[in-house]
Scaffold this motif. Structure first.
Motif, short mmCIF file in Angstrom:
data_model
loop_
_atom_site.label_atom_id
_atom_site.label_comp_id
_atom_site.label_asym_id
_atom_site.label_seq_id
_atom_site.Cartn_x
_atom_site.Cartn_y
_atom_site.Cartn_z
N GLY A 169 -5.48 -4.74 -3.37
CA GLY A 169 -6.72 -4.61 -4.13
C GLY A 169 -7.46 -3.34 -3.79
N LEU A 170 -6.74 -2.21 -3.78
CA LEU A 170 -7.34 -0.95 -3.35
C LEU A 170 -8.38 -0.45 -4.34
CD1 LEU A 170 -4.15 0.94 -2.11
CD2 LEU A 170 -5.69 -0.54 -0.82
N GLU A 171 -9.41 0.17 -3.81
CA GLU A 171 -10.43 0.82 -4.63
C GLU A 171 -10.11 2.31 -4.66
OE1 GLU A 171 -14.22 -0.10 -3.06
OE2 GLU A 171 -13.91 -2.27 -3.11
N TRP A 172 -9.66 2.74 -5.81
CA TRP A 172 -9.16 4.11 -5.90
C TRP A 172 -10.30 5.12 -5.75
CZ3 TRP A 172 -4.02 5.13 -6.23
CH2 TRP A 172 -3.21 4.01 -6.44
N GLY A 173 -10.02 6.13 -4.89
CA GLY A 173 -10.97 7.21 -4.68
C GLY A 173 -12.08 6.89 -3.70
N ALA A 174 -12.13 5.64 -3.19
CA ALA A 174 -13.19 5.27 -2.26
C ALA A 174 -12.78 5.68 -0.86
CB ALA A 174 -13.45 3.77 -2.31
N LEU A 175 -13.67 6.42 -0.15
CA LEU A 175 -13.37 6.86 1.21
C LEU A 175 -13.60 5.72 2.20
CD1 LEU A 175 -14.96 10.42 1.15
CD2 LEU A 175 -12.56 9.77 0.78
N ARG A 176 -14.51 4.86 1.90
CA ARG A 176 -14.77 3.71 2.77
C ARG A 176 -14.57 2.44 1.95
NH1 ARG A 176 -17.26 4.68 7.58
NH2 ARG A 176 -18.02 6.81 7.92
N SER A 177 -13.77 1.57 2.49
CA SER A 177 -13.49 0.33 1.76
C SER A 177 -13.11 -0.75 2.76
CB SER A 177 -12.33 0.54 0.78
OG SER A 177 -11.98 -0.67 0.17
N ARG A 178 -13.41 -1.97 2.42
CA ARG A 178 -13.07 -3.10 3.29
C ARG A 178 -11.69 -3.66 2.97
NH1 ARG A 178 -17.12 -5.10 6.20
NH2 ARG A 178 -16.11 -7.14 6.33
N THR A 179 -10.96 -3.00 2.08
CA THR A 179 -9.61 -3.48 1.74
C THR A 179 -8.63 -3.12 2.84
OG1 THR A 179 -9.19 -1.44 0.53
CG2 THR A 179 -9.99 -3.33 -0.72
N PHE A 180 -7.60 -3.93 3.00
CA PHE A 180 -6.57 -3.73 4.03
C PHE A 180 -5.61 -2.65 3.54
CE2 PHE A 180 -2.64 -4.95 6.29
CZ PHE A 180 -3.14 -4.95 7.58
N ARG A 181 -5.34 -1.62 4.40
CA ARG A 181 -4.55 -0.47 3.95
C ARG A 181 -3.45 -0.08 4.94
NH1 ARG A 181 -7.32 2.85 0.06
NH2 ARG A 181 -9.25 1.86 -0.61
N PHE A 182 -3.06 -0.94 5.87
CA PHE A 182 -2.08 -0.58 6.90
C PHE A 182 -0.67 -0.91 6.40
CE2 PHE A 182 0.40 -1.64 10.73
CZ PHE A 182 0.32 -0.40 11.38
N VAL A 183 0.26 0.07 6.46
CA VAL A 183 1.63 -0.09 5.98
C VAL A 183 2.57 0.45 7.04
CG1 VAL A 183 3.31 0.49 4.20
CG2 VAL A 183 0.90 0.14 3.59
N VAL A 184 3.61 -0.31 7.39
CA VAL A 184 4.65 0.12 8.32
C VAL A 184 5.90 0.41 7.51
CG1 VAL A 184 6.06 -0.49 10.31
CG2 VAL A 184 3.68 -1.29 10.17
N ILE A 185 6.47 1.59 7.71
CA ILE A 185 7.70 1.99 7.00
C ILE A 185 8.74 2.31 8.06
CG2 ILE A 185 8.72 3.52 5.32
CD1 ILE A 185 5.99 4.07 4.20
N ASP A 186 9.82 1.52 8.12
CA ASP A 186 10.87 1.72 9.11
C ASP A 186 12.01 2.54 8.50
OD1 ASP A 186 12.32 1.58 11.38
OD2 ASP A 186 13.04 -0.46 11.08
N GLU A 187 12.62 3.41 9.30
CA GLU A 187 13.69 4.30 8.85
C GLU A 187 13.24 5.05 7.59
OE1 GLU A 187 16.46 4.96 10.38
OE2 GLU A 187 16.20 3.48 11.98
N ALA A 188 12.03 5.57 7.63
CA ALA A 188 11.44 6.16 6.43
C ALA A 188 12.07 7.50 6.10
CB ALA A 188 9.93 6.33 6.63
N PHE A 189 12.37 7.68 4.83
CA PHE A 189 12.79 8.96 4.28
C PHE A 189 14.05 9.50 4.96
CE2 PHE A 189 8.06 8.84 4.64
CZ PHE A 189 7.81 8.43 3.34
N GLY A 190 14.87 8.63 5.58
CA GLY A 190 16.03 9.09 6.33
C GLY A 190 17.12 9.63 5.44
N ARG A 191 17.33 9.01 4.28
CA ARG A 191 18.44 9.41 3.42
C ARG A 191 17.98 10.09 2.14
NH1 ARG A 191 22.31 3.98 3.78
NH2 ARG A 191 22.57 4.02 6.06
#
Length: 535
Positions: free
Chosen positions: A444-466
């Motif tokens: 539920g991201l608020e686009w363009g908002a610098l401060r927001s109470r939405t959750f934004r943490f993402v873990v990417i494993d083996e990112a961009f390897g291939r």
């Protein structure tokens, strides 16, 4: 010589021993072989065999002649044995007797021809003898009829005695009331007939078979009626499972169904028809309408979020001079389409609809069908559960596609309904775009908002390897545009692409393969040490 034979056939052996066999001639070539060939011995044996065969042939002929003579002598002995039965010759002398018979026959003929009285007496005698023969035959016939009559009288007497014994034993009074019915059935089964003592058993068997056939036919009718009743019970239970959950499908349970019918008549349900329609419209149909409205709001929320996502996607160049727009279109899935149609059918005209009884009943059945599938029908619980999850998840109501458009005039360059036929880099860029859109929707991201109470943490494993450097850079720019907080786990070969987008580094090092070491650095510290170790 130590061992030798003389011309006279004497054999010399060891120790001064001499032997001679005088049972055979010395010139019999069948007894020895001289030299290395046995042809002479074979010829001698064959000649000897031929002589013996000729001899056996002569003996066979003599034996056959002797057997013929023996057979002829046996016949003569048999004939002589028959003669032993006659003691005098006159027993064998037939000629005098034949002559006497011929003479007496001639004399009888002369007497008959000479006397008319004798002819008349002979005729009368023949007539009397014929009459006597006929009388004897008639007498034998009458005797036979009398014997049969006596036997029939005995049988009838025995049957009468048996019948009297059964009557005397009692119990017939209990069946007396059935006698008229039996007589009527007998006339129906046997027609007009004369009942005799002899035909009683046959008529009884015939009547019994007719009655059994009629009983079997009635049993079949009863069986068919029972099956129809049971089918009606089963259909009633299928139509009203809640009201009949404690009722059996059997003839023994007929009283329960009759009792339910009686209660339906007693309760006078038609009086509650108006109340039923009122409750149906005010409660059930209204709740279904609210449910349909809620699903509509959820679908509208998805469209609004997609519009917000598209606002930021237009700021990122998907390709030079082009950007991506996500396009949600209604799903063509048959289950979802049918479910939406059924919901509309439940609410169309329900609040301001007809007061007709059939109309209310139809609306009730439509709502009942949907609720039963939500609850899970018997035998289809798991299937209905999957169906419920599918049709109530508003995300399944859309099919998402990507439209690549020119920034200068917003015309479409290419339409992506899937990734088939695209290169690896194009698939990666499209995948990053869809992933970013999914994260934005999920969080539920608020686009363009610098401060927001939405959750934004993402873990990417083996990112961009291939992936390619271009697609990796594009994905990181997209995640940066979303203001996502990334934890990227990646090998060193893509660090030059990721470095501009991170603020801190966790460097993992393992020397001997047993214990790993983690060192936390800010991006500035990492760049400083990297520059210090650069040759």
């Amino acid at each position: 010589e130590i061992r030798a034979i003389t011309r006279a056939g004497q054999i010399k052996g060891r120790g001064e021993r001499h032997e001679k066999d005088d049972r055979h001639r010395l010139d019999d070539r069948s007894r020895y072989v001289l030299g290395w060939s046995n042809e002479a011995k074979i010829d001698a044996l064959e000649a000897k065999a031929k002589v013996l065969e000729d001899y056996l042939g002569r003996l066979g002929g003599e034996i056959a002649q002797l057997q013929g003579k023996l057979k002829e002598i046996g016949k003569r002995i048999e004939t002589l044995n028959k003669l032993d039965g006659y003691r005098e010759f006159r027993d064998l002398d037939w000629q005098p007797i034949a002559t006497e018979i011929a003479q007496l026959t001639d004399e009888k003929q002369r007497l008959e021809q000479a006397s008319d009285i004798l002819k008349t007496l002979n005729k009368r005698l023949a007539a009397v003898l014929q009459n006597l023969k006929e009388l004897a035959e008639a007498l034998e016939k009458k005797k036979d009829e009398r014997s049969k009559t006596d036997q029939k009288l005995q049988d009838v007497s025995a049957a009468l005695q048996e019948a009297q014994t059964k009557l005397a034993s009692g119990g017939m009074e209990n069946h007396a009331a059935s006698f008229p019915r039996i007589e009527s059935l007998a006339r129906e089964a046997l027609g007009d007939h004369a009942l005799t003592v002899e035909s009683c058993d046959a008529r009884e068997q015939q009547l019994r078979e007719w009655l059994q056939a009629r009983i079997d036919a009635e049993d079949k009718k009863i069986g068919r009626l029972r099956d129809r009743i049971i089918d009606a019970m089963r259909k009633f239970r299928d139509d009203y499972p809640l009201d009949t959950q404690d009722m059996d499908v059997s003839i023994d349970a007929a009283q329960e169904y009759a009792g339910m019918l009686s209660r339906l008549y007693t309760d006078d349900l038609p009086r509650f028809e108006t109340r039923f329609k009122q409750l149906l419209n005010e409660n059930t149909i209204r709740e279904v309408a609210n449910f349909q409205s809620q699903l509509g709001r959820e679908r509208q929320l998805i469209r609004e979020r997609i519009e917000k996502i598209n606002e930021s996607l237009t700021r990122i160049d998907y390709n030079q001079g082009r950007y991506i727009v996500l396009e949600p279109t209604p799903s063509t899935d048959a289950d979802i389409r049918d479910f939406q149609n059924d919901l509309r059918a439940c609410t169309e005209g329900a609040l301001t609809g007809s007061e007709d009884e059939q109309y209310s009943e139809a609306k009730f059945l439509q709502v009942k069908s949907i609720i039963e599938r939500f609850r899970g029908r018997e035998g289809l619980t798991e299937l209905d559960r999957r169906w419920t999850r599918k049709v109530t998840d508003v995300r399944n109501a859309f099919v998402f596609a990507a439209s690549e458009r020119w920034r200068e005039d917003n015309t479409e360059h290419e339409h992506y309904s899937d990734s088939g036929g695209k290169s690896g880099g194009q698939k990666e860029k499209l995948a990053y775009t869809i992933l970013a859109a999914s994260l934005a929707y999920q969080f539920g991201l608020e686009w363009g908002a610098l401060r927001s109470r939405t959750f934004r943490f993402v873990v990417i494993d083996e990112a961009f390897g291939r992936g390619s450097d271009e697609s990796a850079q594009y994905g990181l720019q997209l995640f940066q545009q979303l203001n996502l907080q990334l934890l990227v786990v990646t090998p060193l070969q893509k660090i030059h692409i990721i470095e501009p987008f991170v603020s801190s580094v966790g460097f993992v090092h393992n020397d001997d393969g047993r214990a790993s070491m983690l060192r936390n650095l800010t991006i500035e510290e990492y760049r400083a040490e990297k520059a210090a170790h650069r040759p």
